[in-house]
Design a protein around this motif. Structure first.
Motif, mmCIF file in Angstrom:
data_model
loop_
_atom_site.group_PDB
_atom_site.id
_atom_site.type_symbol
_atom_site.label_atom_id
_atom_site.label_comp_id
_atom_site.label_asym_id
_atom_site.label_seq_id
_atom_site.Cartn_x
_atom_site.Cartn_y
_atom_site.Cartn_z
ATOM 1 N N ILE A 148 -5.472 -1.470 3.837
ATOM 2 C CA ILE A 148 -6.083 -0.375 3.203
ATOM 3 C C ILE A 148 -5.455 0.878 4.192
ATOM 4 O O ILE A 148 -4.718 1.566 3.614
ATOM 5 C CB ILE A 148 -7.429 -0.208 3.305
ATOM 6 N N ALA A 149 -5.588 0.634 5.468
ATOM 7 C CA ALA A 149 -5.015 1.640 6.458
ATOM 8 C C ALA A 149 -3.391 1.766 6.251
ATOM 9 O O ALA A 149 -3.068 3.035 6.234
ATOM 10 C CB ALA A 149 -5.510 1.281 7.788
ATOM 11 N N ILE A 150 -2.784 0.768 6.124
ATOM 12 C CA ILE A 150 -1.407 0.857 5.736
ATOM 13 C C ILE A 150 -0.953 1.619 4.563
ATOM 14 O O ILE A 150 -0.109 2.520 4.599
ATOM 15 C CB ILE A 150 -0.755 -0.403 5.763
ATOM 16 N N VAL A 151 -1.718 1.235 3.697
ATOM 17 C CA VAL A 151 -1.479 1.926 2.284
ATOM 18 C C VAL A 151 -1.745 3.330 2.213
ATOM 19 O O VAL A 151 -0.846 4.166 1.750
ATOM 20 C CB VAL A 151 -2.412 1.034 1.087
ATOM 21 N N LEU A 152 -2.767 3.754 2.977
ATOM 22 C CA LEU A 152 -3.322 5.101 3.074
ATOM 23 C C LEU A 152 -2.234 5.929 3.908
ATOM 24 O O LEU A 152 -1.988 7.222 3.672
ATOM 25 C CB LEU A 152 -4.800 5.355 3.514
ATOM 26 N N SER A 153 -1.733 5.312 5.034
ATOM 27 C CA SER A 153 -0.746 5.749 5.787
ATOM 28 C C SER A 153 0.532 6.085 4.702
ATOM 29 O O SER A 153 1.398 7.322 5.194
ATOM 30 C CB SER A 153 -0.459 5.228 6.739
ATOM 31 N N PHE A 154 0.906 5.345 3.915
ATOM 32 C CA PHE A 154 1.979 5.545 2.967
ATOM 33 C C PHE A 154 1.738 6.707 2.126
ATOM 34 O O PHE A 154 2.988 7.401 1.796
ATOM 35 C CB PHE A 154 2.329 4.150 2.378
ATOM 36 N N LEU A 155 0.765 6.849 1.419
ATOM 37 C CA LEU A 155 0.393 8.008 0.528
ATOM 38 C C LEU A 155 0.357 9.256 0.820
ATOM 39 O O LEU A 155 0.379 9.513 2.200
ATOM 40 C CB LEU A 155 -0.961 7.551 -0.395
ATOM 41 N N GLU A 156 0.310 10.237 0.090
ATOM 42 C CA GLU A 156 0.225 11.492 0.448
ATOM 43 C C GLU A 156 -1.178 11.796 1.086
ATOM 44 O O GLU A 156 -1.910 11.293 0.694
ATOM 45 C CB GLU A 156 0.732 12.508 -0.436
ATOM 46 N N ASP A 157 -1.097 12.810 1.639
ATOM 47 C CA ASP A 157 -2.355 13.074 2.646
ATOM 48 C C ASP A 157 -3.618 13.339 1.564
ATOM 49 O O ASP A 157 -4.661 12.922 1.646
ATOM 50 C CB ASP A 157 -2.441 14.406 3.454
ATOM 51 N N ASP A 158 -3.145 14.223 0.540
ATOM 52 C CA ASP A 158 -4.404 14.487 -0.193
ATOM 53 C C ASP A 158 -4.927 13.264 -1.223
ATOM 54 O O ASP A 158 -6.234 12.978 -1.678
ATOM 55 C CB ASP A 158 -4.149 15.808 -1.131
ATOM 56 N N GLN A 159 -3.822 12.537 -1.553
ATOM 57 C CA GLN A 159 -4.147 11.286 -2.532
ATOM 58 C C GLN A 159 -4.906 10.484 -1.273
ATOM 59 O O GLN A 159 -5.956 9.871 -2.069
ATOM 60 C CB GLN A 159 -2.882 10.673 -2.967
ATOM 61 N N SER A 160 -4.531 10.170 -0.183
ATOM 62 C CA SER A 160 -5.235 9.299 0.801
ATOM 63 C C SER A 160 -6.582 9.658 0.854
ATOM 64 O O SER A 160 -7.409 8.830 1.084
ATOM 65 C CB SER A 160 -4.634 9.109 1.941
ATOM 66 N N ALA A 161 -6.716 11.035 0.987
ATOM 67 C CA ALA A 161 -8.102 11.617 1.181
ATOM 68 C C ALA A 161 -9.177 11.400 0.040
ATOM 69 O O ALA A 161 -10.458 10.907 0.198
ATOM 70 C CB ALA A 161 -8.175 13.253 1.212
#
Length: 352
Positions: A148-161
């Protein structure tokens, strides 16, 4: 009648310089796409990421007052680029970087170029950028926090948030910790992540993948900048229980509404021109005096007095409305900072 006609002529002359102002990179790209026609423009946009498509689409919709001379200049520049550079006889990576930089401007091109050059073949992960945050959250909810951490690191910040906010509270903390301590992923490892994604993230040990460009304390701070205040507080408090120093380091890199008092006058003036007045009034109702003083200082005396009157007349405002308005302004500020239009100084910046 004569005086009115003269005034209209003066106003028309005053507007002429604005029509001849230099176009930004994204405005040049918008002019080019509008000149290509619907079918060709659509073919071009198929090769752009979601953020670039959104930015270009918004610019195309708002574009106005473009002269024939400016259109001609944009088209001439594009033709010169095509004539002087091809993908034959030069490094393909250099060609891609140069063409996209000329089309979109250096700031917007950087993230797209990195994604193209470092993420070749990463269609699986790339598809997540186009998905609704809720769909992404459902897809990765039961996976290992490292994945999950790797995926969120890959996405844009607002989408990850948004994805982070939809995860269970304890998972949020674990994932944020892993993002903050993630050293990165080697570009060639993105191929392996694509395979993991295609198997619905069914497993795999990614803890030994190390490189730059993904994860880190700054990435964790950028994501938390976009979450609601109660989620942000909960995550930081939980991290503080585990690693107080890391929690403080993340907070030092976060940019919150009160930090607007610390940015330079030119930047605050540029920001105020982009913020709707109603949003500004609501946001200032719950701000520190330092932020209000910064805003008043960078407005004309008359505009400042009107704003003060509006603030007094506004009356009590729900805290949730204040937070939403502040969040909107911070979103505008971050977009402008990413485009290079303003400079943001976080809590950790010090000047002597």
């Amino acid at each position: 009648m004569a005086e009115a006609a003269a005034d209209q002529q003066q106003e028309a002359k005053a507007e002429l310089p604005n029509k001849k102002k230099a176009l930004s990179g994204v405005e040049r790209a918008a002019v080019l796409l509008l000149s290509l026609g619907e079918q060709d423009a659509a073919e071009v946009m198929k090769h752009l990421g979601p953020k670039e498509v959104q930015g270009l689409g918004q610019t195309m919709a708002q574009l106005g007052g473009i002269t024939r001379e400016q259109v001609s200049d944009v088209l001439s520049e594009f033709v010169e680029t095509v004539d002087s550079q091809t993908a034959l006889g030069v490094e393909a990576d250099d060609y891609i970087r140069n063409v996209l930089t000329k089309a979109l401007g250096e700031d917007k091109a950087d993230s797209l170029v990195d994604r193209i050059l470092l993420g070749k073949g990463s269609k699986g992960l790339e598809s997540l950028r186009w998905m609704e945050p809720r769909a992404v959250a459902e897809m990765i909810r039961v996976e290992h926090p490292q994945i999950i951490a790797i995926v969120l690191s890959f996405l844009e910040d607002d989408q990850s948030a948004e994805v982070l906010s939809m995860l269970p509270e304890q998972v949020r903390t674990d994932v944020t910790l892993r993002i903050a301590t993630l050293d990165g992923i080697q570009p060639n490892a993105l191929h392996e992540l694509d395979e993991i994604f295609e198997r619905q993230f069914a497993g795999g040990n990614t803890s030994n993948l190390k490189s730059a460009n993904m994860g880190g304390i700054k990435k964790a701070a950028d994501i938390l900048n976009f979450v609601d205040s109660n989620v942000e507080t909960g995550v930081l408090d939980n991290i503080n229980d585990v690693d107080p120093e890391l929690s403080q380091n993340i907070q030092d890199l976060m940019f919150v509404f009160d930090n607007l008092a610390d940015i330079d006058d030119r930047s605050i003036q540029a920001l105020l021109r982009e913020v709707p007045s109603d949003t500004l009034i609501t946001a200032l109702k719950g701000s520190e005096d330092a932020v209000k003083d910064k805003v008043f200082k960078n407005m004309s005396k008359r505009a400042g007095e009107m704003l003060k009157d509006d603030l007094e007349a506004k009356g009590p405002v729900r805290l949730s409305d204040v937070e939403e308005a502040q969040k909107e302004i911070l979103g505008i500020a971050r977009r402008m900072a990413e485009a290079g239009d303003i400079t943001l100084g976080g809590k950790g910046d010090q000047y002597v």
